[in-house]
Design a protein around this motif. Sequence first.
Motif, PDB file in Angstrom:
ATOM      1  N   ASP A 187       0.853  -1.194   0.000  1.00  0.00           N
ATOM      2  CA  ASP A 187       0.000   0.000   0.000  1.00  0.00           C
ATOM      3  C   ASP A 187       0.889   1.246   0.000  1.00  0.00           C
ATOM      4  N   PRO A 188       0.742   2.140  -0.982  1.00  0.00           N
ATOM      5  CA  PRO A 188       1.576   3.342  -1.028  1.00  0.00           C
ATOM      6  C   PRO A 188       1.456   4.211   0.217  1.00  0.00           C
ATOM      7  N   ALA A 189       0.360   4.076   0.958  1.00  0.00           N
ATOM      8  CA  ALA A 189       0.164   4.898   2.155  1.00  0.00           C
ATOM      9  C   ALA A 189       0.795   4.279   3.401  1.00  0.00           C
ATOM     10  N   ALA A 190       1.310   3.048   3.299  1.00  0.00           N
ATOM     11  CA  ALA A 190       1.749   2.326   4.497  1.00  0.00           C
ATOM     12  C   ALA A 190       2.837   3.065   5.259  1.00  0.00           C
ATOM     13  N   MET A 191       3.920   3.406   4.584  1.00  0.00           N
ATOM     14  CA  MET A 191       5.017   4.053   5.304  1.00  0.00           C
ATOM     15  C   MET A 191       4.763   5.535   5.556  1.00  0.00           C
ATOM     16  N   PRO A 192       4.146   6.276   4.634  1.00  0.00           N
ATOM     17  CA  PRO A 192       3.741   7.637   5.011  1.00  0.00           C
ATOM     18  C   PRO A 192       2.858   7.666   6.257  1.00  0.00           C
ATOM     19  N   ASP A 193       1.962   6.699   6.403  1.00  0.00           N
ATOM     20  CA  ASP A 193       1.126   6.652   7.599  1.00  0.00           C
ATOM     21  C   ASP A 193       1.968   6.388   8.848  1.00  0.00           C
ATOM     22  N   GLU A 194       3.054   5.622   8.691  1.00  0.00           N
ATOM     23  CA  GLU A 194       3.948   5.404   9.826  1.00  0.00           C
ATOM     24  C   GLU A 194       4.662   6.693  10.215  1.00  0.00           C
ATOM     25  N   ILE A 195       5.075   7.475   9.229  1.00  0.00           N
ATOM     26  CA  ILE A 195       5.703   8.765   9.532  1.00  0.00           C
ATOM     27  C   ILE A 195       4.729   9.666  10.282  1.00  0.00           C
ATOM     28  N   LYS A 196       3.488   9.688   9.835  1.00  0.00           N
ATOM     29  CA  LYS A 196       2.471  10.493  10.524  1.00  0.00           C
ATOM     30  C   LYS A 196       2.326  10.031  11.976  1.00  0.00           C
ATOM     31  N   TYR A 197       2.339   8.723  12.160  1.00  0.00           N
ATOM     32  CA  TYR A 197       2.176   8.197  13.512  1.00  0.00           C
ATOM     33  C   TYR A 197       3.344   8.628  14.396  1.00  0.00           C
ATOM     34  N   LEU A 198       4.539   8.577  13.865  1.00  0.00           N
ATOM     35  CA  LEU A 198       5.721   9.003  14.624  1.00  0.00           C
ATOM     36  C   LEU A 198       5.621  10.474  14.997  1.00  0.00           C
ATOM     37  N   ARG A 199       5.229  11.284  14.042  1.00  0.00           N
ATOM     38  CA  ARG A 199       5.203  12.730  14.280  1.00  0.00           C
ATOM     39  C   ARG A 199       4.096  13.135  15.245  1.00  0.00           C
ATOM     40  N   ASP A 200       3.144  12.275  15.449  1.00  0.00           N
ATOM     41  CA  ASP A 200       2.102  12.561  16.428  1.00  0.00           C
ATOM     42  C   ASP A 200       2.535  12.219  17.849  1.00  0.00           C
ATOM     43  N   ASN A 201       3.735  11.649  17.979  1.00  0.00           N
ATOM     44  CA  ASN A 201       4.247  11.288  19.301  1.00  0.00           C
ATOM     45  C   ASN A 201       5.435  12.203  19.632  1.00  0.00           C
ATOM     46  N   PRO A 202       5.295  13.108  20.591  1.00  0.00           N
ATOM     47  CA  PRO A 202       6.364  14.074  20.879  1.00  0.00           C
ATOM     48  C   PRO A 202       7.615  13.441  21.458  1.00  0.00           C
ATOM     49  N   ARG A 203       7.547  12.156  21.830  1.00  0.00           N
ATOM     50  CA  ARG A 203       8.730  11.487  22.387  1.00  0.00           C
ATOM     51  C   ARG A 203       9.499  10.704  21.323  1.00  0.00           C
ATOM     52  N   VAL A 204       9.133  10.878  20.075  1.00  0.00           N
ATOM     53  CA  VAL A 204       9.889  10.304  18.959  1.00  0.00           C
ATOM     54  C   VAL A 204      10.585  11.448  18.235  1.00  0.00           C
ATOM     55  N   GLN A 205      11.886  11.305  18.025  1.00  0.00           N
ATOM     56  CA  GLN A 205      12.653  12.411  17.424  1.00  0.00           C
ATOM     57  C   GLN A 205      13.107  12.150  15.998  1.00  0.00           C
ATOM     58  N   GLY A 206      12.668  11.047  15.381  1.00  0.00           N
ATOM     59  CA  GLY A 206      13.064  10.855  13.996  1.00  0.00           C
ATOM     60  C   GLY A 206      13.021   9.414  13.540  1.00  0.00           C
ATOM     61  N   SER A 207      13.614   9.178  12.375  1.00  0.00           N
ATOM     62  CA  SER A 207      13.567   7.876  11.703  1.00  0.00           C
ATOM     63  C   SER A 207      14.917   7.572  11.065  1.00  0.00           C
ATOM     64  N   VAL A 208      15.179   6.268  10.882  1.00  0.00           N
ATOM     65  CA  VAL A 208      16.323   5.802  10.091  1.00  0.00           C
ATOM     66  C   VAL A 208      15.809   4.689   9.186  1.00  0.00           C
ATOM     67  N   TYR A 209      16.198   4.725   7.906  1.00  0.00           N
ATOM     68  CA  TYR A 209      15.662   3.793   6.910  1.00  0.00           C
ATOM     69  C   TYR A 209      16.690   2.731   6.544  1.00  0.00           C
ATOM     70  N   PHE A 210      16.229   1.495   6.526  1.00  0.00           N
ATOM     71  CA  PHE A 210      17.073   0.409   6.027  1.00  0.00           C
ATOM     72  C   PHE A 210      16.496  -0.093   4.696  1.00  0.00           C
ATOM     73  N   SER A 211      17.355   0.016   3.692  1.00  0.00           N
ATOM     74  CA  SER A 211      18.647   0.678   3.723  1.00  0.00           C
ATOM     75  C   SER A 211      18.656   1.702   2.597  1.00  0.00           C
ATOM     76  N   ALA A 212      19.804   2.368   2.421  1.00  0.00           N
ATOM     77  CA  ALA A 212      19.869   3.482   1.484  1.00  0.00           C
ATOM     78  C   ALA A 212      19.439   3.089   0.073  1.00  0.00           C
ATOM     79  N   ARG A 213      19.935   1.944  -0.411  1.00  0.00           N
ATOM     80  CA  ARG A 213      19.611   1.515  -1.776  1.00  0.00           C
ATOM     81  C   ARG A 213      18.118   1.230  -1.950  1.00  0.00           C
TER      82      ARG A 213
END
Length: 541
Positions: free
Chosen positions: A379-405
């Motif tokens: 689903d194209p919305a799957a990971m964008p929705d995860e970013i939204k979920y993270l940003r709604d939590n003030p105790r999360v300061q970011g993301s790291v993606y595996f992997s660059a390629r």
Amino acid sequence: MYFCRRFVFILFLLSTYIFRVYAQQPVQSPAKADPLAKKTDKTILKAIDSIRTQTEPKREFRGAWVATVENIDWPSEPGLPVDQQKKELTTLFDFLQDAGMNAIIFQIRPAADAFYAKSREPWSKWLTGKQGLAPDPAYDPLEFAISEAHKRGMELHAWFNPYRATNDNKYSTLSPTHITNIKPEWFFTYGGKKQFDPGIPEVRDYIVKVFLDVVDNYDIDGVHMDDYFYPYEISGQHINDAATFKAYGGGFTDINDWRHHNVDTLIEMLGDSIHQHKPRVKFGVSPFGIWANKYQNPGGSETHGGSSYYETFADSRKWMKEGWLDYITPQLYWPLNDRSAAFNNLVDWWSDNTYNRHLYVGMAAYRLNEHRKGSKFKDPAAMPDEIKYLRDNPRVQGSVYFSARSLENNPLGFTDSLKNNYYKYPALPPEMLWLDSVPPNPPAALTAAATPKNTIELRWVAPALAKDNEPVYGYVIYRFEAGDKINTEDPQNILNIEYNTNTSYTDDSVEKGKTYRYIVTAIDRLKNESEASTMVTVAVP
């Protein structure tokens, strides 16, 4: 604060909408409600959600793992000419910068080997094609990577695998100087791979020295460890450390408690040593995403899966509680509402167990558009929705993606989403006030002048040393057009983030006939930001 501002803004939009739609109309029962109104409701709420998710934080860790083991990300194959290695790396860094990343997690020690010159361990076979063979012509990949990352406004964290000594059973191809040949008594074999025995004190001392070689000799921003501590369980395999337990397990009656102690001791030693040698180098670990399941431990998460506490003897929650780490990056490689290990449940659990340290969530970019039947990551919305979920939590300061390629092929348009939406504007990494809370002084004597080349030249004077005598590490340049609110907390006003001490900047993106206003701030090594300089205004003819 960022979360609160967003919440107030969303609340304002919702209240405005409710007033317009309902306060001016008679109330209808559900049976008589206008279907068009229901459709309008959904459209408006969808628009509000879109606005909410496009609001970006000024500070956010946005990282990508660059894996060198088995040539996952770089170089594309062992033994490439040095010029081609450099070209591949700068191309990859350009891509990551364009995608909005501000941090590189660069693997430099995949298996008791090295992607850096100032090492007590042999050169990696994944770099030159043969373990122990140096690049020719000589160069230092780590120095090169640090320089190229900093040029692009990205931190570089040196990524170590602490205990893996080989990634296969081809022991005859190991260099004579490989530590398994020098100290064979330090290792056990598990799953056909040699692994450092964490229970041997000399092993811990050696690993700390390996890490400090890099801390002392390179301008890294952070030290990063992955999730391989004691080996992941393999059916039919047994960890052969009974003799080590007998020799060094005094005071412990349970071998598993002793194994936890061994890993805890290394983490504590590393945290203390890294910060003693360079107080402003960050230290982080990326454990498996489940610390423990609740059915195993009352303090665990509502999940059903493997767990780092019981399987690899990694008590990462304790490391955060004791303050041995500056950040943690659990690998939450599941979709939202997954039946066995829901991304949202795990984010909530980790955010409740960070003990005022930073939480950067490991994201499964490699799973996007996977072929597995029924995968939610199709689903194209799957990971964008995860970013939204993270940003709604003030105790999360970011993301790291595996992997660059995994991001390069723009799976499901996700990289475009990062570039054009979620990471559209630059972001500073979050401050670590327990390491440094003193900001620099502001730059002085800022001037701006239009040039015949249709650019604007900014110049300023470097500030005096901060109260803690720390020099300036870089600058943030802000630009505002006529009518814009002067707000340095809004990232869309950031023109550029500079990780250098140059006291000039050329803005080559101006338009003829427009008037611009500029502000410059100073940042230190840990990205504490000064007060703003005086503002200057300049018109482009």
